[in-house]
Write a protein that holds these residues in place. Structure first.
Motif, PDB file in Angstrom:
ATOM      1  N   UNK A 264      43.748  31.933  51.520  1.00  0.00           N
ATOM      2  CA  UNK A 264      44.919  32.820  51.993  1.00  0.00           C
ATOM      3  C   UNK A 264      45.867  31.975  52.261  1.00  0.00           C
ATOM      4  N   UNK A 271      48.324  39.565  50.431  1.00  0.00           N
ATOM      5  CA  UNK A 271      48.306  40.990  51.088  1.00  0.00           C
ATOM      6  C   UNK A 271      47.816  42.206  50.640  1.00  0.00           C
ATOM      7  N   UNK A 276      42.946  42.687  54.246  1.00  0.00           N
ATOM      8  CA  UNK A 276      43.802  41.298  54.201  1.00  0.00           C
ATOM      9  C   UNK A 276      43.560  40.983  55.720  1.00  0.00           C
ATOM     10  N   UNK A 277      44.210  41.834  56.437  1.00  0.00           N
ATOM     11  CA  UNK A 277      44.609  41.547  57.842  1.00  0.00           C
ATOM     12  C   UNK A 277      43.486  41.301  58.709  1.00  0.00           C
ATOM     13  N   UNK A 280      42.413  37.540  57.837  1.00  0.00           N
ATOM     14  CA  UNK A 280      43.292  36.602  58.383  1.00  0.00           C
ATOM     15  C   UNK A 280      43.258  36.456  59.937  1.00  0.00           C
ATOM     16  N   UNK A 281      42.953  37.733  60.543  1.00  0.00           N
ATOM     17  CA  UNK A 281      42.790  37.528  62.022  1.00  0.00           C
ATOM     18  C   UNK A 281      41.582  37.061  62.643  1.00  0.00           C
ATOM     19  N   UNK A 284      40.840  33.594  63.459  1.00  0.00           N
ATOM     20  CA  UNK A 284      41.552  32.999  64.787  1.00  0.00           C
ATOM     21  C   UNK A 284      40.982  33.649  66.193  1.00  0.00           C
ATOM     22  N   UNK A 286      39.698  34.341  69.799  1.00  0.00           N
ATOM     23  CA  UNK A 286      40.101  33.576  70.879  1.00  0.00           C
ATOM     24  C   UNK A 286      38.798  33.230  71.592  1.00  0.00           C
TER      25      UNK A 286
ATOM     26  N   UNK B 194      49.527  36.023  57.364  1.00  0.00           N
ATOM     27  CA  UNK B 194      50.129  36.880  58.240  1.00  0.00           C
ATOM     28  C   UNK B 194      50.175  36.730  59.843  1.00  0.00           C
ATOM     29  N   UNK B 195      51.305  36.934  60.464  1.00  0.00           N
ATOM     30  CA  UNK B 195      51.199  36.731  61.838  1.00  0.00           C
ATOM     31  C   UNK B 195      51.176  37.925  62.643  1.00  0.00           C
ATOM     32  N   UNK B 196      50.564  37.875  63.877  1.00  0.00           N
ATOM     33  CA  UNK B 196      50.882  39.291  64.571  1.00  0.00           C
ATOM     34  C   UNK B 196      51.312  38.829  65.952  1.00  0.00           C
ATOM     35  N   UNK B 209      53.494  43.089  62.790  1.00  0.00           N
ATOM     36  CA  UNK B 209      52.674  42.238  61.471  1.00  0.00           C
ATOM     37  C   UNK B 209      53.576  41.681  60.700  1.00  0.00           C
ATOM     38  N   UNK B 211      54.112  39.450  57.378  1.00  0.00           N
ATOM     39  CA  UNK B 211      53.641  38.698  56.129  1.00  0.00           C
ATOM     40  C   UNK B 211      54.626  37.792  55.880  1.00  0.00           C
ATOM     41  N   UNK B 282      48.341  31.348  69.317  1.00  0.00           N
ATOM     42  CA  UNK B 282      49.296  32.102  69.854  1.00  0.00           C
ATOM     43  C   UNK B 282      50.010  33.097  68.589  1.00  0.00           C
ATOM     44  N   UNK B 284      48.481  34.600  66.428  1.00  0.00           N
ATOM     45  CA  UNK B 284      47.644  35.473  65.853  1.00  0.00           C
ATOM     46  C   UNK B 284      47.151  36.283  66.746  1.00  0.00           C
ATOM     47  N   UNK B 285      47.928  36.970  67.529  1.00  0.00           N
ATOM     48  CA  UNK B 285      47.370  38.043  68.843  1.00  0.00           C
ATOM     49  C   UNK B 285      46.817  39.171  68.266  1.00  0.00           C
ATOM     50  N   UNK B 286      45.778  39.416  68.892  1.00  0.00           N
ATOM     51  CA  UNK B 286      44.743  40.798  68.448  1.00  0.00           C
ATOM     52  C   UNK B 286      45.632  41.886  68.792  1.00  0.00           C
TER      53      UNK B 286
END
Lengths: 287, 287
Positions: A264, A271, A276-277, A280-281, A284, A286, B194-196, B209, B211, B282, B284-286
């Motif tokens: 990634x 993407x 993909x999402x 990625x998620x 990580x 919790x 990707x960050x969320x 999201x 990218x 933090x 990568x929030x769901x």
């Protein structure tokens, strides 16, 4: 099997656990671990140290010093190893903590950690080469006499992070033991983030944090194992590594996550790729 | 302010929302959005399209085609703009989806998305230079006539991802508009993840999201804005960028996350830093 499913099944496998199978373990009102019924029953032997209720187990507030807590836990672990509840001792010390290593309440033998459902920490290093044909990864094959995942593929360097060593110090040590990477070269490894997952095992629970590193290697560098943990190294195209991850279970389970994260971050998984999402998620969770 | 707190406050600010303020919006038993009471009340004007209960709002099952759903939503959005419930129309189309863009049930005007609490998608690019003094980042300053965050600092290139354009296509377009990056150079940008985050706003909710892309630039490249969105570009040491993120609110809020992620992936923020794990997780929030 679809492409995304090939990656996602490892992420799901790493995060497979049922909260109903566990009772939370608290120290000072912080949840540090989770216990299977067998462990709850075993800890009832020490009513002065553990107060057990239906919803939780509290490690006694009367022990307020880190060293005293550590000593009390060691005596318990030794007794449980003798009773056959815990399989053996490892020798390395892991932190007992609700968050980072720096906030440890005590330390405990590494093997005991999953029995208490304590957080574990490791360092995994992607050794790679930029060649004319693109990025290649050095992949290790674990020795066939390993207790865990014998003969499986592994990241070039990977190991547990004991409480007594700093990040750089332990990484250098592991780099030398596993792949004969000289100290100076090991120090040029770049920390690139941390992955988290939580997995139920036969013995308990492993909420695990993998600190990841990228180390770009000269084309003429060839890793050599010095401690007997690795039986071979292969230099593979990213395409080939990705295929193995997707289509097989050749890698030690959590090493798949480290490879997927590498793909990634280097744009090999992009993407537009299916799911993909979710991939990625999924790296990580919790804890 | 402590170092970690300087980073974490932006992450917390981006993830500040109260589920109790919203009622979930479902299509085909998938939660696609969340509505504030004002929007729930407004949607009650169309009882044939929305069934409203105490716990949820369902978009009618009778419309099963994507185009029909889109048309019905457009009529509603136009009416709500006329009624002053929604501020205006933007023109760009965003997906209505429970997961990725590829699973969209319909499309909707971009401005309407947060009113319905729909997922939004953007692309943010870190333009950087490897110099003798280490990595430098190109940072944009938003024009003072922008509706959102006028005059604030921004990533070199950043923009919303409309449903009609592919990832590469939209990135090239944004690269040209915002920084005059030639197509070929833009295509060498590497997608790095990707960050969320999910943030409550005055109008609704933004589960977003981002990218992220890294684009290494030649030392002699100087970005130039072509569409009036950027008033200046600065080439800054990572240390300086990090200080601005930690100590000020100079960056447009979500751009802080993109910079922090860059610092993590390039080893500028390393595992020994205070609250490193909380910062990494933090991002990568769901959703």
């Amino acid at each position: 099997m679809k492409e995304a499913e090939g990656y996602l099944r490892h992420i799901r496998d790493c995060n497979h656990w049922n909260p109903e199978n566990f009772r939370p373990l608290f120290i000072d009102d912080k949840c540090v671990g989770r216990l299977k019924p067998k462990m709850v029953k075993a800890l009832a032997q020490w009513p002065n140290l553990f107060s057990i209720s239906e919803n939780r187990v509290n490690f006694t507030r009367e022990i307020s010093e880190m060293d005293d807590r550590t000593q009390a836990l060691d005596e318990i672990v030794n007794a449980l190893v003798e009773q056959g509840v815990i399989s053996h001792s490892h020798g390395e010390r892991y932190p007992v903590t609700a968050s980072g290593r720096e906030d440890a309440f005590a330390t405990i033998d590494r093997t005991a950690a999953p029995y208490f459902g304590l957080r574990a920490y490791g360092q995994h290093l992607n050794g790679y080469v930029r060649s004319g044909e693109g990025i290649k990864l050095w992949i290790a094959r674990r020795a066939s006499d390993r207790k865990i995942y014998p003969g499986k593929l592994d990241n070039m360097v990977a190991g547990g992070l004991p409480q007594s060593l700093g990040f750089a110090e332990n990484l250098q040590k592991e780099c030398w033991e596993e792949a004969a990477v000289p100290c100076e070269l090991a120090l040029s490894a770049i920390p690139v983030g941390a992955l988290t997952y939580c997995r139920e095992t036969e013995t308990g629970l492993k909420p695990d944090t993998l600190y990841c590193y990228d180390l770009e290697l000269p084309e003429d560098f060839v890793p050599q194992n010095t401690d007997g943990e690795v039986e071979a190294f292969y230099l593979m195209n990213l395409e080939e590594v990705a295929r193995i991850v997707r289509q097989t279970d050749e890698f030690k389970l959590n090493c798949n996550l480290v490879v997927i994260d590498f793909m990634i971050r280097h744009g090999f998984l992009s993407p537009g790729a299916p799911d993909y999402l979710e991939i990625v998620e999924g790296l990580h969770e919790k804890l």
